[in-house]
Design an enzyme around this catalytic site. Structure first.
Site, short mmCIF file in Angstrom:
data_model
loop_
_atom_site.label_atom_id
_atom_site.label_comp_id
_atom_site.label_asym_id
_atom_site.label_seq_id
_atom_site.Cartn_x
_atom_site.Cartn_y
_atom_site.Cartn_z
N HIS A 93 -29.09 28.57 47.17
CA HIS A 93 -28.41 27.62 48.05
C HIS A 93 -28.91 27.80 49.48
CE1 HIS A 93 -24.78 27.19 45.10
NE2 HIS A 93 -25.92 26.76 44.60
N SER A 117 -19.51 23.41 53.50
CA SER A 117 -18.61 24.51 53.14
C SER A 117 -19.24 25.35 52.03
CB SER A 117 -17.27 23.94 52.68
OG SER A 117 -16.39 24.97 52.30
#
Length: 190
Positions: A93, A117
């Site tokens: 990520h 987030s």
């Protein structure tokens, strides 16, 4: 001696920040002067994270980017973007990519800026590696781990970047299965 590409006279704008987003982190200390770094704000670092997210999307991936900044020098020490699709890597990520780019450093002396987030894995990694501050750029499209991070002693600041919010919202509409896979894995698609 190599002259800095960006110095105290360089305007901070999206063009400049986009160049920084695309430069290798190891080159930044040579090409970006200390004076320029001191001019950069939280919003500028968030915009770099959002521009990294755009880079991921342009490559066919999930639009999530992250930047790690040394709190004392205000210099970028790590940056990255989501490469789930590009590298067929289930947990690379934006945050994990930036942490890998930064390497073995004391993360308690840094701030991580993430365009979205953080997921459960990234949030866990943030407190495990000792980060003290995280700035989140989009809680409109995804949220939930901010309270976990705060419970673990991290300062969490929300600084929504509207380009990033719009970018992720469009991605979610255009590629809902890819979004679901990024958050929950291939099994969630069945």
């Amino acid at each position: 001696m190599i002259q800095s590409l960006f110095d105290q006279d360089t305007e901070v704008n999206d063009t400049t920040l986009n160049i920084i987003a695309h430069m290798p982190t190891t080159s930044l200390h040579t090409l970006v002067s200390d004076d320029f770094c001191t001019k950069l704000s939280d919003a500028d670092f968030m915009r770099i994270a959002v521009l990294l997210a755009k880079k991921s999307y342009d490559e066919g991936g999930c639009p999530i980017g992250a930047v790690i900044v040394n709190n004392e020098s205000n210099k970028i020490v790590g940056k990255g973007h989501n490469t789930l699709v590009q590298e067929s890597h289930p947990y690379n990520h934006g945050e994990t990519s930036a942490i890998r780019d930064a390497g073995r450093i004391d993360f308690s002396k840094t701030t991580l800026y993430t365009s979205l987030s953080p997921c459960d894995v990234c949030a866990t990694l943030l407190y495990m590696r000792g980060f003290k501050r995280v700035v989140v750029g989009d809680v409109t499209n995804a949220n939930g781990n901010e309270s976990l991070l705060e419970e673990k002693g991290l300062q969490v600041d929300i600084l929504e970047d509207q380009l990033g919010v719009r970018q992720y919202g469009e991605f979610r509409l255009q590629k809902p299965e890819q979004d679901l896979e990024d958050w929950q894995g291939i099994a969630a698609l069945k």
